[in-house]
Design a protein around this motif. Structure first.
Motif, PDB file in Angstrom:
ATOM      1  N   GLN A 125       0.833  -1.204   0.000  1.00  0.00           N
ATOM      2  CA  GLN A 125       0.000   0.000   0.000  1.00  0.00           C
ATOM      3  C   GLN A 125       0.865   1.251   0.000  1.00  0.00           C
ATOM      4  O   GLN A 125       0.610   2.206  -0.732  1.00  0.00           O
ATOM      5  N   LEU A 126       1.923   1.227   0.805  1.00  0.00           N
ATOM      6  CA  LEU A 126       2.820   2.377   0.885  1.00  0.00           C
ATOM      7  C   LEU A 126       3.535   2.587  -0.450  1.00  0.00           C
ATOM      8  O   LEU A 126       3.623   3.713  -0.957  1.00  0.00           O
ATOM      9  N   ALA A 127       4.024   1.485  -1.039  1.00  0.00           N
ATOM     10  CA  ALA A 127       4.713   1.587  -2.330  1.00  0.00           C
ATOM     11  C   ALA A 127       3.772   2.157  -3.383  1.00  0.00           C
ATOM     12  O   ALA A 127       4.178   2.976  -4.212  1.00  0.00           O
ATOM     13  N   GLU A 128       2.515   1.736  -3.335  1.00  0.00           N
ATOM     14  CA  GLU A 128       1.543   2.203  -4.333  1.00  0.00           C
ATOM     15  C   GLU A 128       1.318   3.716  -4.219  1.00  0.00           C
ATOM     16  O   GLU A 128       1.244   4.411  -5.225  1.00  0.00           O
ATOM     17  N   ARG A 129       1.223   4.218  -2.975  1.00  0.00           N
ATOM     18  CA  ARG A 129       1.065   5.666  -2.786  1.00  0.00           C
ATOM     19  C   ARG A 129       2.246   6.414  -3.400  1.00  0.00           C
ATOM     20  O   ARG A 129       2.096   7.448  -4.032  1.00  0.00           O
TER      21      ARG A 129
ATOM     22  N   GLY B 291      -4.952   1.550 -13.469  1.00  0.00           N
ATOM     23  CA  GLY B 291      -5.488   0.211 -13.741  1.00  0.00           C
ATOM     24  C   GLY B 291      -5.736  -0.551 -12.454  1.00  0.00           C
ATOM     25  O   GLY B 291      -6.793  -1.174 -12.281  1.00  0.00           O
ATOM     26  N   ARG B 292      -4.757  -0.488 -11.539  1.00  0.00           N
ATOM     27  CA  ARG B 292      -4.934  -1.219 -10.278  1.00  0.00           C
ATOM     28  C   ARG B 292      -6.084  -0.639  -9.460  1.00  0.00           C
ATOM     29  O   ARG B 292      -6.859  -1.359  -8.840  1.00  0.00           O
TER      30      ARG B 292
ATOM     31  N   ALA C  33      -8.711   0.866 -10.666  1.00  0.00           N
ATOM     32  CA  ALA C  33      -9.959   0.462 -11.315  1.00  0.00           C
ATOM     33  C   ALA C  33     -10.318  -0.969 -10.927  1.00  0.00           C
ATOM     34  O   ALA C  33     -11.481  -1.269 -10.625  1.00  0.00           O
ATOM     35  N   ASN C  34      -9.315  -1.842 -10.891  1.00  0.00           N
ATOM     36  CA  ASN C  34      -9.578  -3.230 -10.519  1.00  0.00           C
ATOM     37  C   ASN C  34     -10.110  -3.349  -9.101  1.00  0.00           C
ATOM     38  O   ASN C  34     -11.030  -4.120  -8.837  1.00  0.00           O
ATOM     39  N   GLU C  35      -9.488  -2.567  -8.203  1.00  0.00           N
ATOM     40  CA  GLU C  35      -9.938  -2.588  -6.818  1.00  0.00           C
ATOM     41  C   GLU C  35     -11.398  -2.157  -6.710  1.00  0.00           C
ATOM     42  O   GLU C  35     -12.210  -2.792  -6.020  1.00  0.00           O
ATOM     43  N   MET C  36     -11.724  -1.042  -7.413  1.00  0.00           N
ATOM     44  CA  MET C  36     -13.097  -0.537  -7.358  1.00  0.00           C
ATOM     45  C   MET C  36     -14.051  -1.573  -7.919  1.00  0.00           C
ATOM     46  O   MET C  36     -15.126  -1.819  -7.361  1.00  0.00           O
ATOM     47  N   LEU C  37     -13.647  -2.193  -9.013  1.00  0.00           N
ATOM     48  CA  LEU C  37     -14.509  -3.178  -9.664  1.00  0.00           C
ATOM     49  C   LEU C  37     -14.770  -4.361  -8.745  1.00  0.00           C
ATOM     50  O   LEU C  37     -15.902  -4.813  -8.587  1.00  0.00           O
ATOM     51  N   GLU C  38     -13.709  -4.830  -8.078  1.00  0.00           N
ATOM     52  CA  GLU C  38     -13.880  -5.955  -7.166  1.00  0.00           C
ATOM     53  C   GLU C  38     -14.864  -5.627  -6.053  1.00  0.00           C
ATOM     54  O   GLU C  38     -15.724  -6.425  -5.704  1.00  0.00           O
ATOM     55  N   ARG C  39     -14.702  -4.416  -5.512  1.00  0.00           N
ATOM     56  CA  ARG C  39     -15.609  -4.021  -4.423  1.00  0.00           C
ATOM     57  C   ARG C  39     -17.036  -3.906  -4.927  1.00  0.00           C
ATOM     58  O   ARG C  39     -17.983  -4.332  -4.259  1.00  0.00           O
ATOM     59  N   ALA C  40     -17.180  -3.331  -6.136  1.00  0.00           N
ATOM     60  CA  ALA C  40     -18.519  -3.154  -6.700  1.00  0.00           C
ATOM     61  C   ALA C  40     -19.188  -4.516  -6.881  1.00  0.00           C
ATOM     62  O   ALA C  40     -20.335  -4.720  -6.490  1.00  0.00           O
ATOM     63  N   VAL C  41     -18.442  -5.458  -7.440  1.00  0.00           N
ATOM     64  CA  VAL C  41     -18.997  -6.792  -7.677  1.00  0.00           C
ATOM     65  C   VAL C  41     -19.382  -7.439  -6.349  1.00  0.00           C
ATOM     66  O   VAL C  41     -20.440  -8.058  -6.218  1.00  0.00           O
TER      67      VAL C  41
END
Lengths: 126, 304
Positions: free
Chosen positions: A16-20, A93-94, A96-104
């Motif tokens: 998470q830190l690396a992503e920020r 992209g990552r 968007a994937n996170e949001m999509l997973e949560r939405a599903v």
């Protein structure tokens, strides 16, 4: 840029830190030559295990985004234009994937999410 | 902490047992790897403080062996304690001394005592040097105890509920200071707390004590991996599930909530169309801890 690191998420804290930091580098909020905070500072400020910060910095180093200078610190490297664009695309992209997973998980479809995103972009509030 | 480096265990207790009236620690092992930040969890009364007192030679075990920083306890405890910074649950300082006197007094006992470092912490923590300890607030006294432990430049820090009863701002300051010290020195830390969420961010090992027994001891990432809460259609069978079910409860009409361990995303296909999986929720350390205690005290409860 370091707010809301969440230990309950399945993504480990170092990732998470690396992503920020990746996002900040891609957006030029951290410019080439800028020093990242020292491991000590960041561990204290975010109340993280110093090993977690070291692991995040190593991740960025392996990705060629920062360099560790012995005894001096960790610095953002010069990024070619296309590399920066690629980083931005990867971070988006990552996300968007996170949001999509949560939405599903909540029983929403990708289209529901896309429509909501479009209206959010138009400045509409839910 | 640093990968690829071979480190000795900072604490190694084997077959530890101890008994006082109405309470027993029963034959458990405890291992704190060198360089670890070890969260020692357990509800109040689980035996955490007693265990810590045994590890530091303040109580004598009835059975078992203890090694701290490579030396036997209690045999070699004087040499061990020179390298250990200890913050006990209750203040252990002379309350009639002032802050400055207390620091002078302690510095005389520790050859590695860092006077410059302790001066810095006095001002960082905003401690009034000329005030008597008896006049300090609980938060100030807590900070002074942490200061004293760090100023010894210990190789092992043992903190027994160091932030209990402190306000959030003081807690943050205290934890930040401890983590900066760890970052500077690579010291090992054993920190006991019942404030589970506080430890989640920085501990890399977890030991869970309950009713005098160690019910889990493992790296933090393993402790948390695959712990999920699943929302499932009512009536699904748990037999032959590829994950283990810690708890199972009815949740509203037609739904159940399962707390599981060993979950992997691919396992969602195990649920058939007749009893579909509705939702997968991540558990934080606190919830994982509570579920662990529940499952160790009682077997899985089936839905009535």
């Amino acid at each position: 840029m370091f707010e809301h690191l969440n230990p309950a998420l399945p993504t480990p804290l170092y990732a998470q830190l690396a992503e920020r930091l990746r996002a900040a580098i891609a957006a030029n909020d951290l410019a080439p030559g800028d020093a990242l905070p020292s491991v000590r500072q960041l561990a204290g400020r975010l109340r993280l295990n110093p090993g977690t910060v070291v692991q995040a910095y190593r991740d960025l180093e392996r990705a060629g985004l920062v360099e560790l200078r012995q005894g001096s610190g960790t610095y953002v490297r010069e990024l070619a234009g296309e590399r920066r664009a690629a980083e931005q695309a990867a971070v988006s992209g990552r996300l968007a994937n996170e949001m999509l997973e949560r939405a599903v998980g909540l029983g929403l479809s990708g289209d529901d999410l896309l429509n909501a995103l479009r209206s959010a972009l138009r400045g509409e509030r839910p | 902490m640093i990968d690829g480096m071979q480190v000795l265990d900072a604490i190694q207790a084997r077959g530890l047992s101890y008994r006082v009236e109405g309470f027993a620690l029963s034959n458990f092992n405890l291992t704190v790897p060198g360089g670890a930040v070890y969260g020692f969890l357990g509800p109040n009364g689980a035996g955490k403080t007693t265990t810590i007192r045994l590890l530091l030679g303040l109580l004598r075990p009835e059975g078992g062996s203890i090694k701290v920083l490579g030396r036997a306890v209690p045999t070699d405890v004087v040499r061990v304690l020179r390298r250990v910074g200890y913050v006990p649950e209750r203040p252990h300082l002379y309350l009639e001394l002032t802050v400055a006197e207390s620091i002078r007094f302690h510095s005389a006992f520790h050859e590695r005592y860092d006077r410059a470092g302790s001066d810095k912490l006095v001002s960082r923590f905003g401690l009034p040097p000329d005030r008597r300890l008896s006049q300090l607030s609980k938060g100030e006294l807590g900070k002074l105890m942490i200061l004293q432990a760090l100023a010894q430049r210990p190789d092992l820090l043992v903190l027994d509920e160091p932030t209990d009863g402190l306000d959030p701002v003081v807690r943050r300051d205290a934890l930040a200071t401890i983590l900066e010290y760890v970052s500077d020195t690579g010291a090992t830390v054993l920190i006991s707390s019942h404030l589970v969420h506080e430890l989640e961010r920085f501990c890399d090992w977890v030991g869970v004590l309950d009713q005098g027994s160690m019910i889990a001891e493992l790296p933090m990432h393993e402790f948390k991996s695959g712990l999920k809460r699943l929302r499932v259609s009512a009536g699904a069978a748990t037999a032959d599930a590829p994950f283990s079910v810690l708890a199972r409860e009815a949740a509203g009409v037609g739904s159940e909530v399962w707390t599981v361990r060993g979950w992997e995303p691919a396992m969602s296909s195990w649920f058939g169309a007749s009893h579909p999986l509705k939702e997968v929720v991540d558990l934080d350390l606190e919830e994982a801890f509570v579920e662990l205690l529940r499952s160790s005290r009682a077997p899985v409860r089936e839905v009535a």
